[in-house]
Scaffold this motif. Structure first.
Motif, short mmCIF file in Angstrom:
data_model
loop_
_atom_site.label_atom_id
_atom_site.label_comp_id
_atom_site.label_asym_id
_atom_site.label_seq_id
_atom_site.Cartn_x
_atom_site.Cartn_y
_atom_site.Cartn_z
N ALA A 44 0.82 -1.17 -0.01
CA ALA A 44 -0.29 -0.51 0.08
C ALA A 44 0.97 1.53 -0.34
CB ALA A 44 -1.14 -0.21 1.36
N GLU A 45 0.41 1.99 -1.53
CA GLU A 45 1.41 2.97 -0.96
C GLU A 45 0.88 4.30 -0.91
OE1 GLU A 45 2.93 3.73 -5.18
OE2 GLU A 45 3.91 1.62 -5.04
N THR A 46 1.70 4.85 0.51
CA THR A 46 1.47 6.05 0.53
C THR A 46 1.24 7.59 0.48
OG1 THR A 46 1.20 4.55 2.82
CG2 THR A 46 0.73 7.55 3.10
N PRO A 47 0.72 8.58 -0.32
CA PRO A 47 1.05 9.60 -0.62
C PRO A 47 2.28 10.68 0.42
CG PRO A 47 -1.37 8.92 -0.23
CD PRO A 47 -1.06 8.02 0.31
N ASN A 48 1.78 12.01 0.22
CA ASN A 48 2.00 12.31 0.65
C ASN A 48 1.90 13.13 1.90
OD1 ASN A 48 4.08 13.34 -1.14
ND2 ASN A 48 2.51 14.82 -1.75
N SER A 49 2.40 12.83 3.41
CA SER A 49 1.84 13.10 4.59
C SER A 49 1.31 14.25 4.51
CB SER A 49 3.06 13.32 5.56
OG SER A 49 3.03 13.19 7.08
N GLY A 50 0.10 14.20 5.71
CA GLY A 50 -0.82 15.02 5.86
C GLY A 50 -2.04 14.90 5.14
N THR A 51 -2.09 14.56 4.29
CA THR A 51 -3.56 13.89 2.79
C THR A 51 -4.00 12.55 4.41
OG1 THR A 51 -1.88 12.73 1.59
CG2 THR A 51 -2.20 14.64 1.48
N GLN A 52 -5.61 13.17 3.04
CA GLN A 52 -6.25 11.12 3.02
C GLN A 52 -6.23 10.10 2.67
OE1 GLN A 52 -9.85 13.09 4.47
NE2 GLN A 52 -9.14 14.30 6.26
N ASN A 53 -5.71 10.17 1.59
CA ASN A 53 -5.85 10.00 0.26
C ASN A 53 -4.93 8.55 0.82
OD1 ASN A 53 -8.00 11.20 -0.56
ND2 ASN A 53 -6.58 12.52 -1.93
N ILE A 54 -4.73 7.54 -0.46
CA ILE A 54 -3.80 6.15 -0.48
C ILE A 54 -3.89 5.64 -1.55
CG2 ILE A 54 -3.95 5.79 2.30
CD1 ILE A 54 -6.07 3.30 1.41
N THR A 55 -3.06 4.76 -1.80
CA THR A 55 -3.10 4.39 -2.97
C THR A 55 -3.27 2.79 -2.60
OG1 THR A 55 -2.28 5.92 -4.39
CG2 THR A 55 -1.63 3.60 -5.42
N LEU A 56 -4.12 1.72 -3.59
CA LEU A 56 -3.96 0.28 -2.73
C LEU A 56 -3.25 -0.23 -3.91
CD1 LEU A 56 -7.75 -0.15 -1.46
CD2 LEU A 56 -5.83 0.57 -0.26
N ASN A 57 -2.58 -1.36 -3.53
CA ASN A 57 -1.80 -1.65 -4.77
C ASN A 57 -1.84 -4.07 -3.92
OD1 ASN A 57 -1.31 -0.71 -7.61
ND2 ASN A 57 -0.71 0.79 -5.90
N PHE A 58 -2.67 -4.04 -4.02
CA PHE A 58 -2.24 -6.18 -3.53
C PHE A 58 -1.62 -7.18 -4.50
CE2 PHE A 58 -4.99 -3.20 -0.50
CZ PHE A 58 -3.85 -3.59 0.91
N THR A 59 -0.58 -7.35 -4.24
CA THR A 59 -0.97 -8.67 -5.62
C THR A 59 -0.76 -10.62 -4.48
OG1 THR A 59 0.43 -7.54 -6.61
CG2 THR A 59 0.73 -9.58 -6.54
N GLU A 60 -2.20 -11.26 -5.13
CA GLU A 60 -2.34 -12.27 -4.01
C GLU A 60 -2.61 -12.01 -2.71
OE1 GLU A 60 -3.30 -15.23 -5.93
OE2 GLU A 60 -3.06 -14.19 -7.72
N ALA A 61 -3.17 -11.01 -2.52
CA ALA A 61 -4.18 -11.25 -0.82
C ALA A 61 -4.80 -11.79 -0.25
CB ALA A 61 -3.31 -9.68 -0.94
N ASP A 62 -5.27 -11.89 0.77
CA ASP A 62 -5.88 -13.17 1.32
C ASP A 62 -7.04 -11.85 1.26
OD1 ASP A 62 -6.95 -15.67 2.49
OD2 ASP A 62 -7.28 -14.02 3.70
N ILE A 63 -8.42 -11.97 0.94
CA ILE A 63 -9.25 -10.85 0.65
C ILE A 63 -9.88 -10.74 2.32
CG2 ILE A 63 -11.11 -12.77 1.68
CD1 ILE A 63 -12.89 -11.20 -0.59
N ARG A 64 -9.27 -11.65 3.88
CA ARG A 64 -9.67 -10.46 5.04
C ARG A 64 -8.67 -10.11 4.95
NH1 ARG A 64 -12.37 -14.38 7.94
NH2 ARG A 64 -13.09 -16.06 7.23
N THR A 65 -7.15 -9.91 4.51
CA THR A 65 -6.78 -8.61 4.10
C THR A 65 -6.99 -7.36 3.84
OG1 THR A 65 -4.10 -10.13 4.74
CG2 THR A 65 -3.97 -8.27 4.38
N ILE A 66 -7.68 -7.62 2.70
CA ILE A 66 -7.82 -6.44 1.89
C ILE A 66 -9.24 -5.54 3.25
CG2 ILE A 66 -9.36 -5.86 -0.11
CD1 ILE A 66 -6.00 -6.45 -0.45
N ILE A 67 -10.54 -6.79 4.34
CA ILE A 67 -11.27 -6.65 4.18
C ILE A 67 -10.83 -5.22 5.50
CG2 ILE A 67 -12.66 -7.20 6.24
CD1 ILE A 67 -13.36 -9.09 4.10
N GLU A 68 -9.45 -6.03 6.30
CA GLU A 68 -9.31 -5.50 7.25
C GLU A 68 -7.90 -3.82 7.12
OE1 GLU A 68 -5.32 -5.58 10.46
OE2 GLU A 68 -5.48 -7.56 9.24
#
Length: 725
Positions: A44-68
């Protein structure tokens, strides 16, 4: 915005608690960045500090990890079903806020066959096949909702039948979704993702448009409006696509068709109507109907009245053609010329009237018992004193044989009873006395049982007797001489005997109403009158009796007592000696007469065969009994004898099995040693004995036990005359 709505729903269950405050603080973290756990190959790539937006990148991750991860970023609580399992890959190139993250999360669940169902305190993650049966949201406006969230929407259909849209939209709804129509309110209920429901709503909106329906009136020249509506209705029922086609209504008064619907559909129906509205090439409106049971000439008045009623409505006059109904007695057929709609009505009436009518077997019993007793006693005198110059006297009574009838002894009368005469026939004063005495007794027992079979509502009669002439006048002309010329008598012949007339009417419930006219007349042996005297017993009445019951039509119980006395005044009143000068006669007549009726309804051939076999066997048994007694001066074979019923009722062999058929088809195919006649006899059907074809009990035994006394099976006969059972 969607996340805000879910948050408000969760906060309603946690309002007033400390957890709600902490939840609001952590809902939108500043500069949030996280990475997937080492066990999952995702980042999960984090944008500049102090913002509320995030960039999601998952490869063959367990769905429960995504839920968390989604739970941490959005602050939502999730309850995960144990069946929720799988590997997820998410690739994104730009940051997303919490709302966008949740929409991506719902898309991931939809792809993997799961759904998120918002609850009071948490969101449930379950398989999508069970989601539609859970408490998903029901919304009315999808303008603010654009995601894969599972929702339910009710769409109102205004111009189209909602039930007709279901088969059109069904292929566009996935298996996890639900689509149904409510015909009463004309609405459609859809449970599916919000994005798919929006697409379906747009499709329904394009279809549910008002059509500019117009009404066209098409007058018909040759065809019947009602008939064409029936044909077009059958065409529409056979074609499911025509269910939404134009509506066609018939106006019988003007023989026109009213069409409503879309213009293109109206044009197709109009072309079909104009093609059918053409005159017939052959036969026209003339039809021939052959009858099976009814009489053609009897149905003509009934059908004429029905056709006149139809003509008054105006349909026949507009459709063209005069209504003519005629009967052909040779073929028992009806020739009807009428428009199609009128003929169809007449054909329905003919079908209901041309049915096999039941028959009624009527057996009448006429029983008369009479007694006649006569007593006579008297003395008559004759005095002749002409020789001695004395008087001449005569005491003559006409109650018996008068003494004056013996004046000519050369041809004396034949007196009845005991008669003795004495006197002096030599002296100057001759006298004679005649003593008469008579005691007579007579009895008569008359029994008549006429039977008659007739159709329902048909009058029938039977007459058994003599045609006796009665003198009604005479004429004699003396002419010019003393001898009469051209004398003659006028006579009128009358039936003397038994006459029975009936007209039965079978009512509902097997009761029979009968018009009965019964008459029994005989010639009286009394010759005192100037002409023939007849005794007459007659009854005419209407009765109602149940099937198989016995009813008494009427009767007479009469007792006549006549005492007659003739005497010489004064002398006849002297005690004891008065018997020498009087004549007495006493007559007593007693008559008992009863008339009974026993009707039986014949509904089928089995009942008819039973009644016929009973009477047939009874008469044949009488002939057999006479053969047993024999003839004195002739051979016993001279006594006529009816054939057995099984021989008289045997049917001829079928044509295929007859001798002529076998000889014509294959004359050389007969078995060796057999003649054609032998082969034909072998092909005859087996004969059923009369005892097997007859029922065990006679028809008289079918009367209920609580009714009147049953008639004997063979009326007026003793046990010796009954045929063997």
């Amino acid at each position: 915005m969607q996340l805000t709505r879910i948050t408000k729903k969760i906060l309603e269950g946690t309002r007033g608690s400390l957890a709600s405050i902490l939840f609001l603080i952590c809902l939108f973290p500043v500069g949030m960045a996280f990475s997937a756990p080492p066990a999952a190959p995702a980042t999960a790539e984090t944008p500049n500090s102090g913002t509320q937006n995030i960039t999601l990148n998952f490869t063959e991750a367990d769905i429960r990890t995504i839920i968390e991860a989604v739970s941490k970023h959005t602050g939502l609580n999730f309850i995960v079903d144990p069946r929720v399992k799988g590997k997820v890959t998410i690739i994104s190139q730009k940051p997303m806020n919490a709302d966008q993250v949740y929409q991506v999360f719902q898309s991931v669940l939809k792809i993997h066959g799961f759904a998120a169902i918002p609850g009071k305190d948490a969101i449930k993650i379950v398989p999508d096949v069970n989601a539609k049966q859970d408490a998903i949201d029901t919304i009315t406006d999808l303008s603010d909702l654009d995601s894969d969230e599972l929702v339910t929407q009710i769409i109102e259909v205004k111009h189209v039948n909602a039930s007709q849209l279901v088969p059109i939209l069904r292929p566009l709804v996935p298996q996890r979704g639900h689509l149904a129509a409510v015909p009463l309110s004309n609405v459609i209920i859809i449970s599916d993702s919000a994005n798919n429901i929006q697409r379906l709503a747009q499709i329904i909106k394009r279809i549910d448009t008002a059509t500019g329906d117009e009404i066209e009136i098409i007058p018909l020249q040759h065809a019947s409006a009602t008939e064409l509506v029936r044909i077009l209705g059958q065409l529409g029922s056979a074609d499911p696509k025509a269910a939404t086609g134009p509506k066609v209504v018939a106006d019988d008064r003007t023989n026109s068709l009213l069409i409503s619907g879309e213009k293109s559909a109206r044009l197709n129906v109009k072309a079909l109507i104009l093609h059918l509205d053409t005159p017939l090439e052959f036969g026209g409106n003339t039809h021939v109907v052959y009858l099976r049971n009814a009489v053609a000439k009897d149905l003509v008045p009934v059908l004429t009245g029905v056709s006149q009623t139809a003509a008054k409505k105006g349909a026949a006059a507009v459709a063209g053609g005069e209504i003519v109904i005629q009967a052909d007695e040779n073929t028992n057929a009806l020739v009807i010329t009428a428009p199609p709609d009128v003929f169809r009505s007449l054909k329905g009436v003919i079908t209901q009237l041309d049915v096999r009518r039941a028959q009624v077997f009527v057996e009448a019993v006429i029983a008369e018992v009479s007694q006649n007793a006569t007593r006579e006693l008297g003395v008559q005198w004759a005095i002749d004193g002409t020789r001695g110059g004395n008087a001449v006297g005569l005491i003559n009574f006409d109650l018996g044989t008068p003494i004056s009838a013996f004046a000519n002894l050369e041809s004396p009368p034949l007196p009845v009873g005991f008669n003795i005469g004495f006197g002096d026939f030599i002296g100057t004063t001759r006298f004679a006395a005649l003593i008469s005495a008579l005691a007579g007794d007579a009895q008569s027992n008359i029994l008549a049982t006429p039977t008659l079979v007739t159709l329902d509502n048909e009058e029938a009669s039977i007459v058994v007797g003599q045609n006796v002439p009665f003198v009604t006048g005479s004429y004699t002309s003396t002419g010019s001489g003393s001898n009469p010329t051209n004398p003659f008598n006028t006579i009128q012949r009358e039936d003397v005997g038994l006459t029975l007339k009936i007209k039965p009417q079978i009512n509902e419930g097997d009761s029979i109403r009968m018009d009965v006219s019964q008459e029994v007349s005989t010639i009286s042996p009394n010759s005192a009158a100037s002409d023939i005297i007849t005794n007459k017993r007659a009854v005419k009445t209407n009765v109602l009796v149940d099937d198989g019951q016995i009813i008494v039509l009427g009767g007479l119980i009469q007792e006549d007592l006549v005492e007659a006395e003739q005497k010489v005044p004064g002398l006849g009143d002297i005690p004891l000696l008065g018997w020498l000068f009087r004549y007495q006669k006493t007559t007593k007549i007693k008559t008992n007469l009863m008339i009974f009726l026993h009707p039986t309804i014949i509904k089928d051939s089995k009942t008819m065969l039973s009644l016929t076999g009973e009477k047939y066997n009874y008469l044949r048994a009488k002939q057999l009994k006479m053969r047993e007694e024999g003839l004195r001066l002739m051979s016993d074979d001279s006594i006529p004898l009816m054939e057995e019923m099984k021989d008289a009722m045997a049917l001829p062999p079928p044509y295929e099995q007859s001798m002529q058929r076998m000889e014509l088809s294959s004359p050389n195919s007969l078995p060796p040693g057999k003649e054609p006649a032998d082969t034909a006899l072998d092909s005859l059907p087996p004969v059923v004995p009369a005892s097997d074809a007859m029922p065990d009990k006679p028809f008289d035994a079918q009367a209920p036990s609580d009714g009147p006394a049953d008639l004997p099976p063979f009326i007026g006969d003793d046990n010796a005359g009954r045929p063997p059972q």
